[in-house]
Design a protein around this motif. Structure first.
Motif, PDB file in Angstrom:
ATOM      1  N   GLY A 121      -2.253 -12.168 -13.489  1.00 58.31           N
ATOM      2  CA  GLY A 121      -2.068 -11.315 -12.324  1.00 58.31           C
ATOM      3  C   GLY A 121      -2.494  -9.886 -12.617  1.00 58.31           C
ATOM      4  N   PHE A 122      -2.711  -9.116 -11.550  1.00 54.50           N
ATOM      5  CA  PHE A 122      -3.190  -7.753 -11.725  1.00 54.50           C
ATOM      6  C   PHE A 122      -2.182  -6.834 -12.410  1.00 54.50           C
ATOM      7  N   PRO A 123      -0.893  -6.902 -12.108  1.00 54.06           N
ATOM      8  CA  PRO A 123       0.015  -5.958 -12.762  1.00 54.06           C
ATOM      9  C   PRO A 123      -0.038  -6.029 -14.296  1.00 54.06           C
ATOM     10  N   ILE A 124      -0.114  -7.230 -14.856  1.00 51.89           N
ATOM     11  CA  ILE A 124      -0.153  -7.360 -16.311  1.00 51.89           C
ATOM     12  C   ILE A 124      -1.556  -7.075 -16.849  1.00 51.89           C
ATOM     13  N   SER A 125      -2.579  -7.688 -16.252  1.00 54.39           N
ATOM     14  CA  SER A 125      -3.939  -7.462 -16.756  1.00 54.39           C
ATOM     15  C   SER A 125      -4.370  -6.013 -16.521  1.00 54.39           C
ATOM     16  N   VAL A 159      -0.282  -0.412  -3.917  1.00 58.84           N
ATOM     17  CA  VAL A 159      -1.120   0.341  -2.974  1.00 58.84           C
ATOM     18  C   VAL A 159      -2.170  -0.581  -2.368  1.00 58.84           C
ATOM     19  N   PHE A 160      -2.863  -1.340  -3.213  1.00 61.04           N
ATOM     20  CA  PHE A 160      -3.909  -2.212  -2.682  1.00 61.04           C
ATOM     21  C   PHE A 160      -3.316  -3.393  -1.924  1.00 61.04           C
ATOM     22  N   LEU A 164      -2.956  -1.168   1.635  1.00 58.22           N
ATOM     23  CA  LEU A 164      -4.332  -1.358   2.093  1.00 58.22           C
ATOM     24  C   LEU A 164      -4.620  -2.779   2.576  1.00 58.22           C
ATOM     25  N   GLY A 165      -3.709  -3.706   2.320  1.00 59.62           N
ATOM     26  CA  GLY A 165      -3.897  -5.080   2.779  1.00 59.62           C
ATOM     27  C   GLY A 165      -4.974  -5.834   2.020  1.00 59.62           C
ATOM     28  N   THR A 166      -5.283  -5.403   0.813  1.00 59.93           N
ATOM     29  CA  THR A 166      -6.264  -6.091  -0.023  1.00 59.93           C
ATOM     30  C   THR A 166      -5.509  -6.907  -1.055  1.00 59.93           C
ATOM     31  N   PRO A 167      -5.471  -8.221  -0.883  1.00 56.08           N
ATOM     32  CA  PRO A 167      -4.649  -9.018  -1.793  1.00 56.08           C
ATOM     33  C   PRO A 167      -5.221  -9.055  -3.216  1.00 56.08           C
ATOM     34  N   LEU A 168      -4.350  -8.794  -4.166  1.00 58.20           N
ATOM     35  CA  LEU A 168      -4.685  -8.922  -5.587  1.00 58.20           C
ATOM     36  C   LEU A 168      -3.801 -10.004  -6.170  1.00 58.20           C
ATOM     37  N   PRO A 169      -4.281 -10.706  -7.180  1.00 55.13           N
ATOM     38  CA  PRO A 169      -3.437 -11.759  -7.777  1.00 55.13           C
ATOM     39  C   PRO A 169      -2.190 -11.154  -8.416  1.00 55.13           C
ATOM     40  N   GLY A 170      -1.046 -11.661  -8.024  1.00 59.93           N
ATOM     41  CA  GLY A 170       0.214 -11.135  -8.536  1.00 59.93           C
ATOM     42  C   GLY A 170       0.629 -11.739  -9.864  1.00 59.93           C
ATOM     43  N   GLY A 171       0.263 -12.993 -10.088  1.00 57.22           N
ATOM     44  CA  GLY A 171       0.603 -13.643 -11.338  1.00 57.22           C
ATOM     45  C   GLY A 171       2.080 -13.945 -11.463  1.00 57.22           C
ATOM     46  N   PRO A 172       2.529 -14.310 -12.634  1.00 63.50           N
ATOM     47  CA  PRO A 172       3.925 -14.710 -12.834  1.00 63.50           C
ATOM     48  C   PRO A 172       4.919 -13.566 -12.618  1.00 63.50           C
TER      49      PRO A 172
END
Length: 177
Positions: A121-125, A159-160, A164-172
């Motif tokens: 997911g984006f928060p970790i990576s 934020v994204f 902004l409504g741009t989905p990013l992978p959240g991951g575990p």
């Protein structure tokens, strides 16, 4: 006959004529990028409704054509003897080679982020990306950098993803929350 002339004795070879014209590499890159953009325009899906007089292909077409024109004009200028101005930064030693260790570390960090963004997911990576970039660029604040990287990553994700409504992978991590 020296080794810079061709075997026919007609003058300098291709390598000697191109010596000192490294800007031609930029021309080739710009031209290839222009062709890539125009190729993508041709395969663009435009099944959605158009709003207004300018369609979805207009801007990429203009950018692709502009890249081709700039590449050709730059190549003509270089072949006529034009040269790019040398960098004159006050803290840049133009006689030293580039810092390839830093470049290699940054490339590795970006490739790791690309490989890890889906499973983690984006928060970790993103935290690994921010921390790794800070390390590669010379920061050695081992107590502070991971915290700042984690904060930047989580804020960027929300934020994204939310504002902004741009989905990013959240991951575990997002599955837990």
């Amino acid at each position: 006959m020296n080794d810079t002339t061709t075997n026919t004795g007609t003058g300098p070879g291709l390598r000697e004529r191109l010596r000192g014209r490294s800007e031609l590499g930029v021309c080739v890159l710009l031209f290839a990028l222009g062709l890539l953009v125009l190729g993508d325009v041709l395969t663009m899906n435009t099944d959605f409704a158009q709003r207004g007089p300018v369609g979805p292909k207009t801007v990429p077409t203009v950018v692709g054509i502009a890249l081709l024109v700039v590449a050709v004009l730059l190549a003509v200028d270089v072949l006529r003897g034009g040269r790019g101005q040398a960098e004159g930064g006050e803290d840049v030693d133009l006689d030293r080679s580039g810092d390839w260790r830093t470049v290699g570390l940054l490339v590795g960090v970006f490739l790791a982020n690309a490989a890890l963004i889906q499973p983690l997911g984006f928060p970790i990576s993103g935290a690994l990306l921010f921390w790794g970039s800070a390390y590669a660029l010379g920061s050695r604040a081992y107590d502070r950098d991971p915290l700042i990287a984690a904060g930047l990553s989580v804020v960027t994700f929300f934020v994204f993803d939310t504002l902004l409504g741009t989905p990013l992978p959240g991951g575990p991590l997002m599955e837990v929350l």
